[in-house]
Design an enzyme around this catalytic site. Structure first.
Site, mmCIF file in Angstrom:
data_model
loop_
_atom_site.group_PDB
_atom_site.id
_atom_site.type_symbol
_atom_site.label_atom_id
_atom_site.label_comp_id
_atom_site.label_asym_id
_atom_site.label_seq_id
_atom_site.Cartn_x
_atom_site.Cartn_y
_atom_site.Cartn_z
ATOM 1 N N TYR A 125 -2.004 0.025 9.794
ATOM 2 C CA TYR A 125 -2.319 -0.769 9.258
ATOM 3 C C TYR A 125 -0.831 -0.552 8.108
ATOM 4 C CZ TYR A 125 -3.824 -1.432 4.177
ATOM 5 O OH TYR A 125 -4.116 -2.220 3.193
ATOM 6 N N THR A 184 0.337 -0.998 0.121
ATOM 7 C CA THR A 184 0.142 0.092 -0.586
ATOM 8 C C THR A 184 0.821 1.426 0.113
ATOM 9 O OG1 THR A 184 -1.983 1.493 1.507
ATOM 10 C CG2 THR A 184 -0.139 -0.191 2.513
ATOM 11 N N ASP A 185 0.213 2.240 -0.849
ATOM 12 C CA ASP A 185 0.721 3.513 -0.662
ATOM 13 C C ASP A 185 1.415 3.981 1.121
ATOM 14 O OD1 ASP A 185 -1.663 3.962 -0.228
ATOM 15 O OD2 ASP A 185 -1.910 5.823 0.213
ATOM 16 N N LYS A 233 1.609 -3.314 6.852
ATOM 17 C CA LYS A 233 2.008 -3.499 5.845
ATOM 18 C C LYS A 233 3.488 -3.563 4.825
ATOM 19 C CE LYS A 233 -0.175 -4.944 2.807
ATOM 20 N NZ LYS A 233 -1.219 -6.010 2.761
#
Length: 291
Positions: A125, A101-102, A129
């Site tokens: 989050y 993810t960004d 990741k």
């Protein structure tokens, strides 16, 4: 090639299975019910029985706001679960695709992040990741880490569907305009991933639809293409406070894709148009079945 796809009930997992089957590849999609990322023994039983050559890991704990108060559960899935899956891929000699993810970046500035830019996740989050990425890089040699953002697909809830629903009962909507990034249509991404796994061009990639926009610009384009007379008023993020911090800058450079010889995804406006057609087709199919 036998491919195992985790998160089959989600937007990307669903489209990956469809794309791979359309190509005549042997594929099995699994969900948290039969492949719980918090149960290494259960995961190993599935891997041992199927013996995949490749695992596309789409499953994740994605409740970004809830993760702030439920960090242990988020880490158990995204960090520990991913590490355990990487070990299984090593044991069974399978290459691995990890969807990231960004949110691993701090979200500052306005320049697109390169794949090797300094990390600095601003929420639980994102941290989970990033830990998943680091685990894979320490355990495997044959891996693809693919960072995406602003996901939308046919098999789940997303921003576009929310806007369409709200647009049915609102003539005016306020939408955040100080968060900028790129939408990612899972149908387009699944094509890239299917191409990617048939190569040995391992590494870290950014893969979203081309072009940048704010959430407000995305909403306005959705209503324009859907022919809905909804007025979108841009507002700052402070108008909609959330439990987890969202990055203001989610722009990501696709230089790594180009250098590796992979095709870039279509522009986001084009993806929105095709997605609206897909939604309408699904609606017509359901209506036909109901008759």
């Amino acid at each position: 090639m036998r491919v195992l796809v985790t998160g089959v009930t989600g937007q990307l997992g669903h489209d990956c299975v469809v794309e791979l089957k359309d190509r005549g590849m042997e594929v099995r999609g699994v969900s948290s019910r039969d492949f719980p990322l918090t149960d290494a023994k259960a995961m190993r039983r599935v891997m041992a029985a199927y013996k995949p050559n490749c695992v596309i890991h789409c499953a994740a704990y994605t409740a970004v706001d809830r993760a702030e108060d439920d960090e242990a559960a988020c880490m158990a899935v995204n960090a520990e679960g991913t590490a355990n899956l990487a070990k299984l891929c090593r044991e069974f000699h399978a290459k691995m695709v990890y969807i990231s993810t960004d949110y691993v970046f701090p979200g500052d500035g306005d320049a697109p992040y390169e794949t090797d830019a300094p990390k600095g996740p601003q929420n639980v989050y994102g941290k989970s990741k990033l830990m998943g990425e680091e685990a894979i890089q320490s355990i495997l040699k044959r891996y693809f880490i693919v960072r995406i953002s602003w996901v939308f697909g046919i098999n789940g809830k997303n921003f576009i569907r929310t806007m369409l629903h709200l647009g049915e009962s609102h003539a005016k909507l306020t939408v955040v305009d100080d968060q900028v990034g790129s939408p990612t249509y899972t149908r387009d991404l699944s094509v890239l991933l299917a191409d990617m796994i048939q190569t040995e061009r391992y590494g870290v990639y950014h893969a979203t639809n081309e072009g940048f926009c704010s959430w407000a610009e995305l909403a306005a384009e959705v209503f324009r293409q859907a022919g809905m007379p909804v007025e979108v008023t841009p507002v700052p993020s402070s108008a909609y406070p959330t439990r987890a911090v969202r990055p203001k800058n989610s722009r990501m450079s696709k230089k790594s894709l180009t250098e590796a010889g992979f095709a870039l995804l279509p522009r986001w406006q084009d993806a929105v148009g095709r997605y609206l057609i897909e939604l309408e087709s699904m609606k017509e199919q359901r209506e036909a079945l109901a008759e």
